[in-house]
Design a protein around this motif. Structure first.
Motif, PDB file in Angstrom:
ATOM      1  N   VAL A  76       0.695  -0.950   0.025  1.00 12.80           N
ATOM      2  CA  VAL A  76      -0.077  -0.170   0.059  1.00 12.80           C
ATOM      3  C   VAL A  76       0.786   1.182   0.053  1.00 12.80           C
ATOM      4  O   VAL A  76       0.370   2.457  -0.047  1.00 12.80           O
ATOM      5  CB  VAL A  76      -0.985  -0.119   1.181  1.00 12.80           C
ATOM      6  CG1 VAL A  76      -1.801  -1.109   1.187  1.00 12.80           C
ATOM      7  CG2 VAL A  76      -0.198  -0.244   2.626  1.00 12.80           C
ATOM      8  N   GLY A  77       1.888   1.147  -0.083  1.00 11.90           N
ATOM      9  CA  GLY A  77       3.006   2.416  -0.086  1.00 11.90           C
ATOM     10  C   GLY A  77       4.566   1.790  -0.112  1.00 11.90           C
ATOM     11  O   GLY A  77       4.824   0.902  -0.795  1.00 11.90           O
ATOM     12  N   ALA A  78       5.279   2.870  -0.052  1.00 11.92           N
ATOM     13  CA  ALA A  78       6.705   2.781  -0.234  1.00 11.92           C
ATOM     14  C   ALA A  78       7.352   1.959   0.990  1.00 11.92           C
ATOM     15  O   ALA A  78       6.699   1.902   2.162  1.00 11.92           O
ATOM     16  CB  ALA A  78       7.539   4.060  -0.437  1.00 11.92           C
ATOM     17  N   GLU A  79       8.451   1.368   0.950  1.00 12.26           N
ATOM     18  CA  GLU A  79       9.059   0.827   1.987  1.00 12.26           C
ATOM     19  C   GLU A  79       9.632   1.520   3.118  1.00 12.26           C
ATOM     20  O   GLU A  79       9.797   2.924   2.945  1.00 12.26           O
ATOM     21  CB  GLU A  79      10.202  -0.015   1.529  1.00 12.26           C
ATOM     22  CG  GLU A  79      10.167  -0.833   0.208  1.00 12.26           C
ATOM     23  CD  GLU A  79      11.606  -1.462  -0.157  1.00 12.26           C
ATOM     24  OE1 GLU A  79      12.445  -1.175   0.267  1.00 12.26           O
ATOM     25  OE2 GLU A  79      11.503  -2.173  -1.131  1.00 12.26           O
ATOM     26  N   TYR A  80       9.255   1.035   4.383  1.00  9.11           N
ATOM     27  CA  TYR A  80       9.495   1.653   5.524  1.00  9.11           C
ATOM     28  C   TYR A  80       8.896   3.227   5.811  1.00  9.11           C
ATOM     29  O   TYR A  80       9.955   3.891   6.236  1.00  9.11           O
ATOM     30  CB  TYR A  80      11.234   1.717   5.808  1.00  9.11           C
ATOM     31  CG  TYR A  80      11.553   0.192   5.992  1.00  9.11           C
ATOM     32  CD1 TYR A  80      11.170  -0.646   6.823  1.00  9.11           C
ATOM     33  CD2 TYR A  80      12.910  -0.077   5.030  1.00  9.11           C
ATOM     34  CE1 TYR A  80      11.618  -1.826   6.702  1.00  9.11           C
ATOM     35  CE2 TYR A  80      13.337  -1.272   5.191  1.00  9.11           C
ATOM     36  CZ  TYR A  80      12.759  -2.327   5.993  1.00  9.11           C
ATOM     37  OH  TYR A  80      13.295  -3.477   5.839  1.00  9.11           O
ATOM     38  N   GLY A  90       3.396   3.027  10.158  1.00  3.97           N
ATOM     39  CA  GLY A  90       4.179   2.784   9.277  1.00  3.97           C
ATOM     40  C   GLY A  90       4.156   1.542   8.292  1.00  3.97           C
ATOM     41  O   GLY A  90       3.078   0.982   8.365  1.00  3.97           O
ATOM     42  N   THR A  91       5.034   1.130   7.405  1.00  3.95           N
ATOM     43  CA  THR A  91       4.811   0.193   6.416  1.00  3.95           C
ATOM     44  C   THR A  91       6.339  -0.551   6.668  1.00  3.95           C
ATOM     45  O   THR A  91       7.190  -0.218   7.408  1.00  3.95           O
ATOM     46  CB  THR A  91       4.944   0.533   5.011  1.00  3.95           C
ATOM     47  OG1 THR A  91       6.047   1.515   4.914  1.00  3.95           O
ATOM     48  CG2 THR A  91       3.662   1.576   4.731  1.00  3.95           C
ATOM     49  N   ASP A  92       6.165  -1.897   6.067  1.00  2.26           N
ATOM     50  CA  ASP A  92       7.181  -2.780   6.542  1.00  2.26           C
ATOM     51  C   ASP A  92       8.267  -2.836   5.348  1.00  2.26           C
ATOM     52  O   ASP A  92       8.408  -1.846   4.522  1.00  2.26           O
ATOM     53  CB  ASP A  92       6.790  -4.259   6.726  1.00  2.26           C
ATOM     54  CG  ASP A  92       6.072  -4.819   5.238  1.00  2.26           C
ATOM     55  OD1 ASP A  92       6.137  -4.079   4.410  1.00  2.26           O
ATOM     56  OD2 ASP A  92       5.641  -5.859   5.412  1.00  2.26           O
ATOM     57  N   ASN A  93       9.159  -3.805   5.146  1.00  2.00           N
ATOM     58  CA  ASN A  93      10.278  -3.888   4.054  1.00  2.00           C
ATOM     59  C   ASN A  93       9.539  -3.958   2.640  1.00  2.00           C
ATOM     60  O   ASN A  93      10.240  -3.621   1.760  1.00  2.00           O
ATOM     61  CB  ASN A  93      11.069  -5.027   4.467  1.00  2.00           C
ATOM     62  CG  ASN A  93      10.212  -6.359   4.233  1.00  2.00           C
ATOM     63  OD1 ASN A  93       9.231  -6.490   4.894  1.00  2.00           O
ATOM     64  ND2 ASN A  93      11.103  -7.335   3.704  1.00  2.00           N
ATOM     65  N   LEU A  94       8.308  -4.574   2.432  1.00  2.00           N
ATOM     66  CA  LEU A  94       7.512  -4.424   1.273  1.00  2.00           C
ATOM     67  C   LEU A  94       6.805  -3.515   0.819  1.00  2.00           C
ATOM     68  O   LEU A  94       6.159  -3.301  -0.035  1.00  2.00           O
ATOM     69  CB  LEU A  94       7.133  -5.933   1.075  1.00  2.00           C
ATOM     70  CG  LEU A  94       7.986  -7.099   1.046  1.00  2.00           C
ATOM     71  CD1 LEU A  94       7.252  -8.297   0.991  1.00  2.00           C
ATOM     72  CD2 LEU A  94       9.207  -7.002   0.079  1.00  2.00           C
ATOM     73  N   GLY A  95       6.500  -2.439   1.892  1.00  4.61           N
ATOM     74  CA  GLY A  95       5.412  -1.380   1.662  1.00  4.61           C
ATOM     75  C   GLY A  95       3.918  -2.081   2.189  1.00  4.61           C
ATOM     76  O   GLY A  95       3.271  -1.235   1.951  1.00  4.61           O
ATOM     77  N   ARG A  96       3.946  -3.037   3.157  1.00  7.12           N
ATOM     78  CA  ARG A  96       2.568  -3.309   3.565  1.00  7.12           C
ATOM     79  C   ARG A  96       2.507  -2.580   4.945  1.00  7.12           C
ATOM     80  O   ARG A  96       3.181  -2.272   5.602  1.00  7.12           O
ATOM     81  CB  ARG A  96       2.686  -4.781   3.829  1.00  7.12           C
ATOM     82  CG  ARG A  96       2.821  -5.761   2.516  1.00  7.12           C
ATOM     83  CD  ARG A  96       2.992  -7.213   2.754  1.00  7.12           C
ATOM     84  NE  ARG A  96       4.264  -7.323   3.464  1.00  7.12           N
ATOM     85  CZ  ARG A  96       4.736  -8.615   3.590  1.00  7.12           C
ATOM     86  NH1 ARG A  96       4.114  -9.554   3.010  1.00  7.12           N
ATOM     87  NH2 ARG A  96       6.008  -8.637   4.268  1.00  7.12           N
TER      88      ARG A  96
END
Length: 307
Positions: A76-80, A90-96
């Motif tokens: 759903v977005g960019a990484e981290y 925030g998001t994880d290493n894959l943008g989740r």
């Protein structure tokens, strides 16, 4: 100043937790029937806090689809991405989305742990009660087999079996259930051995009670208190084992959300002072502490000791 700030935050968290536990206990006392309300009225705040946490985890697991703002596996977005806007964690290493992954992790990690514990308990308690009741060669054979399995370190044994048979969810449940069933067997056998020598068991045998009825009607009810407490403790060990295996890459496999694997996937952030990888680790620790609080209370009640 940093120390004082940390101490103030800790004091605020403890005070808030105590207030939440007290309010939850008061609500249960008001809503439950008289007998159950009497039991809850004497429950310590630690047990009430444990029940609140367990209830929150159950709600998150059951209603994950409604609570999580994003799908479990969606990028759903960019990484981290930082903690802001639509991504509150925030998001994880894959943008989740991390918050959504944490919610779905409650369903996956806790659900698999409950299923594994139930299977381990069914297998271990049935064989333990049977061995103590029948005795003889059956008791000796099962006991020696359990001794051999327990001689191998549990985590190493699980890693070996998962490497051989694969890392599917079914295999994971079966492997950990068999390993932990040995611990349940030892407890069930030890408790039952103290029961089978009682006079009422001898009387039941003289009446001609068959083995299944003897175990289910005479032995199991009198062994229930320690077995129920052991179920809670065993759940904690199974829960931690699954998380450890997932962290090592042999547990619940990506892209399924799992707290153990989430720590591994986002461990890079710790280098930069970001606490995001500690969130799933904290979720694991919080549930473990909560279950232990409840188990301690149950053991205290079963012992018959007074405050």
């Amino acid at each position: 100043m940093a120390f004082l700030s940390g101490a103030m935050w800790l004091a605020a968290i403890l005070a808030g937790s105590a207030a939440l536990a007290w309010a939850f206990r008061a609500a249960l006392v008001a809503l439950l029937p008289a007998t159950a309300a009497r039991v809850m009225r004497t429950a310590p705040l630690t047990a009430s806090f444990g029940l609140v946490v367990i209830l929150l985890y159950v709600v998150a697991a059951v209603f994950a689809d409604l609570i999580a703002p994003f799908p479990e596996r969606a990028v759903v977005g960019a990484e981290y991405l930082p903690w802001e806007g639509a991504h509150i964690l925030g998001t994880d290493n894959l943008g989740r989305d991390m918050f959504s992954r944490l919610i779905y992790g409650a369903r996956n990690t806790v659900g698999i742990a409950v299923a594994t514990t139930a299977l381990a308990f069914l297998l271990g308690s049935v064989l333990g009660l049977l061995a103590a009741t029948v005795g003889g060669w059956l008791d000796q054979g099962l006991s020696r087999l359990v001794d051999v399995l327990m001689a191998i370190p549990a985590l190493i044994f699980a890693l070996l079996l998962l490497t051989i048979f694969g890392t599917s969810v079914v295999t994971l449940i079966l492997v950990i259930a068999v390993i932990d069933a040995t611990r349940v067997f030892r407890l069930a056998r030890a408790v039952a051995q103290g029961i089978v020598v009682m006079d009422y068991i001898e009387a039941a045998k003289l009446r001609g009670e068959r083995l299944p009825r003897l175990i289910l009607r005479e032995i199991l009810p009198n062994a229930m208190a320690p077995l129920v407490a052991e179920f809670g403790l065993r759940f904690c060990f199974v829960f931690l084992s699954i998380s450890a295996l997932s962290f090592l890459g042999l547990g619940i496999q990506p892209p399924t959300a799992d707290w153990g694997s989430m720590v591994r996937e986002n461990a890079t952030l710790i280098t930069f002072g970001d606490v995001t990888p500690l969130l799933p680790a904290g979720a694991i620790a919080l549930l473990t502490v909560a279950v232990n609080f409840v188990v301690d209370w149950m053991l205290h009640r079963a012992s018959g000791l007074k405050e």
